[in-house]
Write an enzyme that holds these catalytic residues in place. Structure first.
Site, PDB file in Angstrom:
ATOM      1  N   GLY A  44       0.825  -1.204   0.000  1.00 20.61           N
ATOM      2  CA  GLY A  44       0.000   0.000   0.000  1.00 20.61           C
ATOM      3  C   GLY A  44       0.855   1.249   0.000  1.00 20.61           C
ATOM      4  N   SER A  45       0.289   2.323   0.512  1.00 24.06           N
ATOM      5  CA  SER A  45       0.963   3.619   0.436  1.00 24.06           C
ATOM      6  C   SER A  45       2.082   3.726   1.474  1.00 24.06           C
ATOM      7  CB  SER A  45      -0.059   4.726   0.675  1.00 24.06           C
ATOM      8  OG  SER A  45      -0.614   4.566   1.968  1.00 24.06           O
ATOM      9  N   ALA A  46       3.013   4.630   1.209  1.00 20.27           N
ATOM     10  CA  ALA A  46       4.121   4.847   2.151  1.00 20.27           C
ATOM     11  C   ALA A  46       3.580   5.340   3.492  1.00 20.27           C
ATOM     12  CB  ALA A  46       5.115   5.846   1.561  1.00 20.27           C
ATOM     13  N   ALA A 101       0.759   4.661   5.074  1.00 24.21           N
ATOM     14  CA  ALA A 101       0.239   3.561   5.887  1.00 24.21           C
ATOM     15  C   ALA A 101       1.382   2.632   6.305  1.00 24.21           C
ATOM     16  CB  ALA A 101      -0.829   2.791   5.111  1.00 24.21           C
ATOM     17  N   GLY A 102       2.326   2.395   5.409  1.00 21.96           N
ATOM     18  CA  GLY A 102       3.463   1.522   5.733  1.00 21.96           C
ATOM     19  C   GLY A 102       4.287   2.090   6.883  1.00 21.96           C
ATOM     20  N   GLU A 111       5.580  -3.234   1.116  1.00 19.65           N
ATOM     21  CA  GLU A 111       5.709  -2.953  -0.325  1.00 19.65           C
ATOM     22  C   GLU A 111       4.950  -1.649  -0.550  1.00 19.65           C
ATOM     23  OE1 GLU A 111       7.646  -5.170  -1.430  1.00 19.65           O
ATOM     24  OE2 GLU A 111       7.325  -6.650   0.144  1.00 19.65           O
TER      25      GLU A 111
HETATM   26  P1  NAD Z   1      -3.404   2.202   1.371  1.00 15.91           P
HETATM   27  O1  NAD Z   1      -2.096   2.426   2.034  1.00 15.91           O
HETATM   28  O2  NAD Z   1      -4.444   3.234   1.514  1.00 15.91           O
HETATM   29  O3  NAD Z   1      -4.067   0.842   1.930  1.00 15.91           O
HETATM   30  C1  NAD Z   1      -3.441  -0.417   1.818  1.00 15.91           C
HETATM   31  C2  NAD Z   1      -4.027  -1.344   2.876  1.00 15.91           C
HETATM   32  O4  NAD Z   1      -3.598  -0.968   4.176  1.00 15.91           O
HETATM   33  C3  NAD Z   1      -5.554  -1.328   2.919  1.00 15.91           C
HETATM   34  O5  NAD Z   1      -5.995  -2.638   3.157  1.00 15.91           O
HETATM   35  C4  NAD Z   1      -5.848  -0.405   4.085  1.00 15.91           C
HETATM   36  O6  NAD Z   1      -7.093  -0.637   4.693  1.00 15.91           O
HETATM   37  C5  NAD Z   1      -4.712  -0.730   5.042  1.00 15.91           C
HETATM   38  N1  NAD Z   1      -4.314   0.348   5.942  1.00 15.91           N
HETATM   39  C6  NAD Z   1      -4.337   1.683   5.708  1.00 15.91           C
HETATM   40  N2  NAD Z   1      -3.814   2.339   6.766  1.00 15.91           N
HETATM   41  C7  NAD Z   1      -3.433   1.408   7.670  1.00 15.91           C
HETATM   42  C8  NAD Z   1      -2.814   1.462   8.958  1.00 15.91           C
HETATM   43  N3  NAD Z   1      -2.471   2.613   9.537  1.00 15.91           N
HETATM   44  N4  NAD Z   1      -2.579   0.300   9.602  1.00 15.91           N
HETATM   45  C9  NAD Z   1      -2.895  -0.888   9.021  1.00 15.91           C
HETATM   46  N5  NAD Z   1      -3.495  -1.001   7.818  1.00 15.91           N
HETATM   47  C10 NAD Z   1      -3.753   0.135   7.144  1.00 15.91           C
HETATM   48  O7  NAD Z   1      -3.081   1.879  -0.159  1.00 15.91           O
HETATM   49  P2  NAD Z   1      -4.082   1.843  -1.421  1.00 15.91           P
HETATM   50  O8  NAD Z   1      -4.530   3.231  -1.689  1.00 15.91           O
HETATM   51  O9  NAD Z   1      -5.081   0.771  -1.246  1.00 15.91           O
HETATM   52  O10 NAD Z   1      -3.107   1.362  -2.579  1.00 15.91           O
HETATM   53  C11 NAD Z   1      -2.344   2.224  -3.364  1.00 15.91           C
HETATM   54  C12 NAD Z   1      -0.945   2.348  -2.805  1.00 15.91           C
HETATM   55  O11 NAD Z   1      -0.317   1.071  -2.785  1.00 15.91           O
HETATM   56  C13 NAD Z   1      -0.036   3.220  -3.645  1.00 15.91           C
HETATM   57  O12 NAD Z   1       0.755   3.993  -2.800  1.00 15.91           O
HETATM   58  C14 NAD Z   1       0.804   2.216  -4.409  1.00 15.91           C
HETATM   59  O13 NAD Z   1       2.041   2.713  -4.861  1.00 15.91           O
HETATM   60  C15 NAD Z   1       0.971   1.150  -3.382  1.00 15.91           C
HETATM   61  N6  NAD Z   1       1.308  -0.133  -3.996  1.00 15.91           N
HETATM   62  C16 NAD Z   1       2.551  -0.664  -3.777  1.00 15.91           C
HETATM   63  C17 NAD Z   1       2.904  -1.848  -4.408  1.00 15.91           C
HETATM   64  C18 NAD Z   1       4.244  -2.503  -4.217  1.00 15.91           C
HETATM   65  O14 NAD Z   1       4.327  -3.707  -4.427  1.00 15.91           O
HETATM   66  N7  NAD Z   1       5.289  -1.793  -3.840  1.00 15.91           N
HETATM   67  C19 NAD Z   1       1.985  -2.478  -5.242  1.00 15.91           C
HETATM   68  C20 NAD Z   1       0.721  -1.910  -5.414  1.00 15.91           C
HETATM   69  C21 NAD Z   1       0.394  -0.736  -4.771  1.00 15.91           C
END
Ligand code: NAD
Length: 470
Positions: free
Chosen positions: A207-209, A211-212, A230
């Site tokens: 997901g996003s940086a 949240a990570g 990731e």
């Molecule tokens: P997001 O970070 O909003 O959410 C990803 C997941 O994390 C969701 O299931 C969400 O509910 C959960 N989440 C959010 N905040 C959290 C927290 N504080 N604690 C625990 N869980 C939490 O991401 P998104 O908008 O769904 O996806 C798009 C992002 O993902 C972009 O930044 C994209 O670059 C990234 N991405 C990375 C890869 C990779 O392999 N590097 C691949 C695909 C997407």
């Protein structure tokens, strides 16, 4: 409907697609803990057989799952089909990866004993998925985790629960034992609850940086949990000397606008050496203006469907405007095609004159163009980011590429290929804000099991050779 009901909508039509109740994290973790010992104790061959059965279920439902991905994310059907293929192919790739990266080894024998290296599963793994590849990316954690003997709690993105549910349904049809793969519906709150739960042994996040980083911070005092992050990118595609302008433009468009720019590896910054600028921009504009943006299930198929929702389209529009206000010069405008639906035309903007370009990931069809005098300046510009996921060089000689490869900081570095479209047979991950050095894809095996070194003898035979009182 309760306040615990999650609804997902088809971005192309605005219609409700799916609804379901938020999951009970405590109950799911308890069920996972009950299921773990038996699953981990099974022979590897049996776990492999089970994931193969899962692949067969996905194969049998391939058309329906592809259509569901399209309805829930808005990506064109041709793309969703490739996503389903990737889900199926992940099984064989992960079986090979487990053997190659985390298999068993007998080492040298000391005094007739044996030294062995074996791997063990961590336990219960939380898999937190993104919406842009709602099946393939979570599956890229789930399959290696299961092969290694872990049990999985999968929380799909709150924007793609239907695809998550369809994936878990395939595990059910493949007759996985109860508790081995569970669906946890919900948003960030359920994600946080899983991360913090003492019954969870690892967090596999895509997901996003932002949240990570929040997850990393939460687990800072808990180094015992394995965490694979990731995350996103602010990826450069650099163009230096090449006579092949049409091909260069096609590679840029594929990199920047496939999936309406909603790929972590999408090119966000096009860095062009001065001598190429005018001719290349002309080709790029011509091609960009000919891209079909429309109904993702339509015939003919569009190049791009909508972005995920109206709020995202709104935010992207504001980000484009902010770049204009800061001094950027639009080349093609990011335009809303319908006022009430999130279809966007791709936006290209020259941001060379913006003194402090924001180093953020704009997750949509926006490409910034930066003009530089030469390849050295292009490499410096490519590295002008805290992220480090993917980077491509278009044109140049083998020596130019060698210089680019040696000096650019990213986990994926390509030459005359797009920044996206990575292979599952290679490691996939980035540095900086893009990841925490636990790449996924082929290397996912590494974070799904831990190595155990053993010295072994069938009988206890020992004596104290020195230092005894006579
Ligand atoms: P997001 O970070 O909003 O959410 C990803 C997941 O994390 C969701 O299931 C969400 O509910 C959960 N989440 C959010 N905040 C959290 C927290 N504080 N604690 C625990 N869980 C939490 O991401 P998104 O908008 O769904 O996806 C798009 C992002 O993902 C972009 O930044 C994209 O670059 C990234 N991405 C990375 C890869 C990779 O392999 N590097 C691949 C695909 C997407």
């Amino acid at each position: 409907m309760t306040d615990k009901t999650l609804i997902s909508y088809d971005p192309a039509t605005g219609e409700e697609l799916w609804r379901g109740e938020h999951g009970d994290v405590d109950a799911a973790v308890s069920a996972a803990r009950r299921a773990f010992p038996e699953w981990a104790a099974r022979p590897l061959a049996n776990r492999i057989e089970m994931v193969r059965r899962f692949a067969n279920e996905v194969r049998a439902e391939a058309d329906g799952i592809a259509e569901l991905i399209t309805r829930e994310t808005g990506k064109p059907l041709w793309e969703s089909r490739t996503e389903v293929d990737a889900v199926i192919n992940k099984v064989d790739i992960s079986v090979n990866a487990y053997a190659e990266r985390t298999g068993k080894k007998k080492l040298d024998s000391a005094m007739n004993g044996t030294a062995a290296l074996r791997h063990k599963p961590h336990g219960a793994m939380a898999v937190l998925g993104p919406y842009n590849f709602p099946a393939h990316l979570p599956n890229g954690h789930i399959i290696p985790a299961l092969i290694a003997g872990n049990v999985v709690l999968f929380k799909p993105s709150e924007k793609s629960p239907a695809v998550g549910a369809a994936l878990v349904e395939c595990f059910r049809k493949a007759e996985f034992p109860e508790g081995v793969v569970q669906l946890v519906i919900g948003g960030p709150d359920e994600g946080k609850a899983l991360v913090a739960h003492p019954g969870i042994d690892g967090v596999l996040f895509t997901g996003s940086a932002n949240a990570g980083i929040a997850i990393n911070r939460k687990l800072a005092s808990n180094p015992g949990k394995i965490v694979a992050l990731e995350m996103g990118g602010n990826n450069p595609i650099v163009v230096t000397n090449t006579p092949l302008l049409t091909d260069a433009a096609a590679l840029i468009v594929q990199s920047a606008f496939t999936s309406a720019g909603q790929r972590c590896t999408a090119a966000r910054r096009l860095v062009i050496v001065d001598s190429m600028y005018d001719a290349l921009i002309k080709e790029l504009v011509k091609l960009t203006k000919s891209l079909l943006v429309g109904d993702p299930l339509g015939d003919p198929q569009p190049f791009m469907g909508p972005v995920i929702d109206n709020e995202t389209a709104e935010l992207l529009g504001e980000s484009f405007l902010a770049l204009v206000t800061a001094g950027g010069k639009p080349i093609t405008h990011l335009r809303r095609i319908y006022p009430d639906k999130p279809f966007l035309t791709p936006g290209i903007i020259d941001t060379t004159d913006i003194p402090e370009r924001p180093d953020i990931e704009l997750f949509g069809p926006i490409l910034q163009v930066i003009r530089v005098p030469d390849l050295d300046a292009a490499i410096a510009e490519a590295n002008n980011t805290r992220f480090g996921l993917s980077a491509s060089l278009i044109g140049g000689s083998p020596e130019d590429y060698a210089r680019f490869w040696a000096n650019v900081r990213a986990g994926i570095i390509n030459w005359n290929r797009p920044t996206n479209g990575a292979s599952s047979s290679a490691p996939f991950g980035g540095i900086g804000l893009s990841g925490n050095h636990r790449p996924a894809a082929f290397y996912a095996a590494d974070y799904c099991a831990y190595p155990v070194a053993s010295n072994e003898m069938e009988q206890p035979r020992a004596n104290i050779g020195v230092g005894l009182k006579s």
